[in-house]
Enzyme design. Structure first.
Site, PDB file in Angstrom:
ATOM      1  N   LEU A 258       0.931  -1.160   0.097  1.00 23.22           N
ATOM      2  CA  LEU A 258       0.153   0.011   0.139  1.00 23.22           C
ATOM      3  C   LEU A 258       0.610   1.074   0.077  1.00 23.22           C
ATOM      4  CD1 LEU A 258      -2.572  -0.881   2.547  1.00 23.22           C
ATOM      5  CD2 LEU A 258      -3.056  -0.835   0.106  1.00 23.22           C
ATOM      6  N   PHE A 263       8.533   3.784   9.244  1.00 23.46           N
ATOM      7  CA  PHE A 263       9.157   2.569   9.965  1.00 23.46           C
ATOM      8  C   PHE A 263       9.296   1.401   8.924  1.00 23.46           C
ATOM      9  CE2 PHE A 263       7.222   5.567  12.517  1.00 23.46           C
ATOM     10  CZ  PHE A 263       8.370   6.198  13.029  1.00 23.46           C
ATOM     11  N   LYS A 280       1.432  -3.211   8.947  1.00 16.92           N
ATOM     12  CA  LYS A 280       2.577  -2.409   8.849  1.00 16.92           C
ATOM     13  C   LYS A 280       3.722  -3.220   9.315  1.00 16.92           C
ATOM     14  CE  LYS A 280       1.070   2.092   9.863  1.00 16.92           C
ATOM     15  NZ  LYS A 280       1.474   3.169  10.705  1.00 16.92           N
ATOM     16  N   ASP A 372       1.505  13.024  16.917  1.00 18.93           N
ATOM     17  CA  ASP A 372       1.837  12.972  15.726  1.00 18.93           C
ATOM     18  C   ASP A 372       0.374  12.968  14.731  1.00 18.93           C
ATOM     19  OD1 ASP A 372       3.330  13.064  13.280  1.00 18.93           O
ATOM     20  OD2 ASP A 372       3.874  10.908  13.370  1.00 18.93           O
ATOM     21  N   ARG A 376      -1.423  12.729   7.351  1.00 22.86           N
ATOM     22  CA  ARG A 376      -0.833  11.431   6.808  1.00 22.86           C
ATOM     23  C   ARG A 376      -1.176  10.331   7.980  1.00 22.86           C
ATOM     24  NH1 ARG A 376       2.813  14.793   8.841  1.00 22.86           N
ATOM     25  NH2 ARG A 376       3.797  14.518  10.514  1.00 22.86           N
ATOM     26  N   ASN A 377      -1.561  10.662   8.939  1.00 22.10           N
ATOM     27  CA  ASN A 377      -1.902   9.670   9.975  1.00 22.10           C
ATOM     28  C   ASN A 377      -3.619   9.601  10.175  1.00 22.10           C
ATOM     29  OD1 ASN A 377       0.712   8.698  10.663  1.00 22.10           O
ATOM     30  ND2 ASN A 377       0.849  10.343  11.986  1.00 22.10           N
ATOM     31  N   ASP A 390      -2.223   5.289  14.444  1.00 22.51           N
ATOM     32  CA  ASP A 390      -0.703   5.528  14.994  1.00 22.51           C
ATOM     33  C   ASP A 390      -0.641   6.441  16.303  1.00 22.51           C
ATOM     34  OD1 ASP A 390       0.547   4.353  12.921  1.00 22.51           O
ATOM     35  OD2 ASP A 390       1.444   6.055  11.953  1.00 22.51           O
TER      36      ASP A 390
HETATM   37  P1  ADP Z   1       4.275   5.022   9.347  1.00 17.48           P
HETATM   38  O1  ADP Z   1       3.173   5.246  10.305  1.00 17.48           O
HETATM   39  O2  ADP Z   1       5.121   3.731   9.542  1.00 17.48           O
HETATM   40  O3  ADP Z   1       4.845   6.192   8.242  1.00 17.48           O
HETATM   41  P2  ADP Z   1       1.890   4.998   7.636  1.00 17.48           P
HETATM   42  O4  ADP Z   1       0.807   4.806   8.654  1.00 17.48           O
HETATM   43  O5  ADP Z   1       2.350   6.582   7.152  1.00 17.48           O
HETATM   44  O6  ADP Z   1       3.324   4.328   7.938  1.00 17.48           O
HETATM   45  O7  ADP Z   1       1.307   4.129   6.213  1.00 17.48           O
HETATM   46  C1  ADP Z   1       1.950   4.517   5.001  1.00 17.48           C
HETATM   47  C2  ADP Z   1       0.769   4.241   3.938  1.00 17.48           C
HETATM   48  O8  ADP Z   1       0.416   3.161   3.881  1.00 17.48           O
HETATM   49  C3  ADP Z   1      -0.345   5.186   4.199  1.00 17.48           C
HETATM   50  O9  ADP Z   1      -0.023   6.437   3.602  1.00 17.48           O
HETATM   51  C4  ADP Z   1      -1.379   4.701   3.715  1.00 17.48           C
HETATM   52  O10 ADP Z   1      -1.695   4.974   2.284  1.00 17.48           O
HETATM   53  C5  ADP Z   1      -1.172   3.216   3.947  1.00 17.48           C
HETATM   54  N1  ADP Z   1      -1.737   2.442   5.243  1.00 17.48           N
HETATM   55  C6  ADP Z   1      -1.397   2.548   6.304  1.00 17.48           C
HETATM   56  N2  ADP Z   1      -2.310   2.132   7.174  1.00 17.48           N
HETATM   57  C7  ADP Z   1      -3.340   1.813   6.541  1.00 17.48           C
HETATM   58  C8  ADP Z   1      -4.433   0.958   6.824  1.00 17.48           C
HETATM   59  N3  ADP Z   1      -4.696   0.620   8.169  1.00 17.48           N
HETATM   60  N4  ADP Z   1      -5.248   0.820   5.791  1.00 17.48           N
HETATM   61  C9  ADP Z   1      -5.120   1.191   4.481  1.00 17.48           C
HETATM   62  N5  ADP Z   1      -3.933   1.809   4.134  1.00 17.48           N
HETATM   63  C10 ADP Z   1      -3.121   2.057   4.977  1.00 17.48           C
END
Ligand code: ADP
Length: 520
Positions: A258, A263, A280, A372, A376-377, A390
């Site tokens: 995705l 991380f 993740k 945070d 994006r979160n 997150d």
């Molecule tokens: P991190 O917290 O490790 O930086 P992110 O939460 O930003 O990671 O996730 C990166 C990408 O993955 C997000 O931009 C989103 O597109 C996708 N993503 C993360 N969590 C989910 C989820 N629960 N369902 C669908 N897509 C997700």
């Protein structure tokens, strides 16, 4: 006493809504006084958590507690039971409200069922048109989001203002307004019963619904059909995981990447080849597994419809997997910048602002700090559902890059000055971040402080500089003022998330009469 609706035989439909704390009360020969409980029509959500009826109603010590399926549920492992909508089950153990232990009254099988898929038999919560935990804004979204639902589609929800009252929300259509929703107050009578218009009173909500389904009686439209109910969130993958975070790695299939997070990579996957999950993966050394396990245990306990559900983790091998609820439209930031997001209307942005505030209000009430919060979160699902992800994670990151002032990944532009300078994170520093998130939202994903570097932002903000109102987007001044309040130098002077939730909940209705009384 003879007129008390709670005391009629069960063949009489009016018996149905005689209940105490959401559980039906039946006529007994011994002492009928208890049946006159004044709480008969209060919404279950506003009452104390039900205690077993043996304690509450000593006259019916052996009366079994029966629940009915409000949704269909298919068993996911050896401990749970499948059931259909309408199936009756006897509750044998309700010590965990999320997973009730029941006996199915047709098959005789015993097992766990998710508590939010059922309702007490004969309670108002078991009705198709009753929506227990939704706000006015969510009611509008549900009624208008599905175009196939005709005019007159309706739902009833507990009133947000009157503890014993309800609201009726009806989908309507007018030439000059198109489809919209009208809301009516359903007021309680002192001696039980309800009315919308004082000249027509009803002993129960179903009676009221029945009457307005036959004739509009002054409503905008006759009630045509109950609004479609979205399935509730599953808080755990299955009952096995209700107190257990560790998921067996071979039960998880990673299917599609995705995106890349800070991380590690994030995948769309399935649990047991069937149930959609997001996974993740954490790069080695990102955090101590021990610290993360502790945090996961806490995160798993925080359950709210505006927070992404954490199902569990696979931590016995590297890389650690964090298994979460899958949100089909990805992060709010990406969504806003892509075609579908660009088409969002002002009303939709307000709805997202409301949902994020509501999730944060929950964290505020639990005294949990996000640290945070940013577009994006926040993740987006179907029908513009927004959920915060997150939460709690920022605390366990062992990455220097994430530390204030040291690293490139530290979200300087989202962080309150006192958190950057003194490391003073609080729910009020989250409010600051929420203000930045609002700017991202209303500019469709623009980077905050465009063209400026982190260090420059820190210095300017310290000197009192704030992002100006963008000229490129039609941002109402009122909302810009809210952002400025979130960015008050004095943390305590910033609004609460409770205030922000109510603000965005009611945003577009301040200029219109919230409820229109039905003419007598
Ligand atoms: P991190 O917290 O490790 O930086 P992110 O939460 O930003 O990671 O996730 C990166 C990408 O993955 C997000 O931009 C989103 O597109 C996708 N993503 C993360 N969590 C989910 C989820 N629960 N369902 C669908 N897509 C997700």
């Amino acid at each position: 006493m003879g007129n008390c609706c709670c005391c009629r035989s069960s063949a009489d439909p009016k018996t149905k809504y005689g209940n105490i704390h959401g559980y039906p009360v039946y006529k007994t020969e011994i002492n009928t006084d208890v049946i006159r409980a004044p709480t008969t029509h209060a919404p279950a959500s506003k009452l104390p958590k039900p205690i077993h009826p043996v304690i509450q109603t000593p006259v019916t010590p052996t009366r079994p507690k029966i629940v009915v399926g409000v949704y269909k549920y298919e068993a996911r492992d050896s401990q749970d039971l499948s059931f259909d909508k309408g199936d009756r089950m006897e509750v044998l153990d309700e010590s965990d409200q999320d997973w009730l232990f029941v006996e199915h009254l047709i098959t005789g099988h015993k097992g766990f069922i998710p508590g939010n898929f059922v309702a007490p038999e004969l309670s108002v919560e078991s009705e198709d048109w009753f929506f227990e935990n939704i706000s006015r804004k969510e009611a509008e979204k549900l009624l208008l989001g599905d175009e196939s639902q005709p005019r007159g589609t309706f739902l009833i929800r507990p009133s947000e203002h009157n503890p014993n009252g309800y609201s009726l929300s009806v989908k309507d259509w007018e030439v000059h307004r198109g489809y919209h929703v009208k809301h009516y107050k359903i007021k309680p009578l002192d001696n039980g019963g309800f009315y919308i218009s004082t000249n027509k009173t009803y002993e129960s909500l179903p009676e009221l619904v029945l009457a307005y389904s036959k004739n509009a009686l002054g409503l905008c439209h006759v009630l045509s059909k109950p609004c479609r109910k979205p399935e509730p969130t599953m808080w755990d993958l299955a009952p096995t995981y209700r107190d257990k975070w560790e998921i067996s790695r071979d039960e998880i299939q990673l299917l599609r990447r995705l995106g890349r997070g800070n991380f590690g990579e994030v995948f769309f996957g399935k649990w047991k080849n069937q149930y959609e999950v997001a996974v993740k993966t954490l790069r080695e050394g990102t955090m101590s597994t021990q610290a993360f396990l502790q945090e996961a245990a806490i995160m798993k306990k925080f359950r709210h419809k505006r927070l992404v559900a954490l199902y569990g983790i696979c931590s016995e091998q590297e890389p650690v997997y964090i298994v979460q609820e899958y949100m089909s439209k990805g992060s709010l930031l990406d969504f806003l910048r892509k075609d579908e997001g660009k088409l969002l209307e002002f009303e939709d942005l307000i709805y997202i602002a409301f949902q994020v505030a509501s999730g944060m209000e929950y964290l505020e009430s639990k005294q949990l700090i996000h640290r945070d919060l940013a577009a994006r979160n926040v993740l987006i699902g179907e029908n513009n559902i927004a959920k915060i992800c997150d939460f709690g994670l920022a605390r366990v990151i062992e990455d220097n890059e994430y530390c204030p002032k040291q690293g490139s990944r530290f979200p300087v532009k989202w962080t309150a000055p006192e958190a950057i300078v003194y490391g003073k994170f609080s729910i009020k520093s989250d409010v600051w971040s929420y203000g930045i998130l609002l700017m991202e939202l209303f500019t469709y994903g623009q980077v905050p402080y465009p063209g400026m570097h982190g260090r420059e932002v820190i210095e300017l903000v310290e000197q009192g500089y704030r992002m100006p109102k963008p000229t490129s987007h039609n941002l109402p001044d009122e909302i810009y003022q809210i952002m400025l309040k979130c960015w008050d130098t004095i943390a305590e002077a910033r609004p609460t998330f409770e205030f922000l939730t109510h603000y965005f909940e009611r945003f577009n209705v301040t200029s219109e009469v919230p409820y229109r009384e039905v003419p007598d």
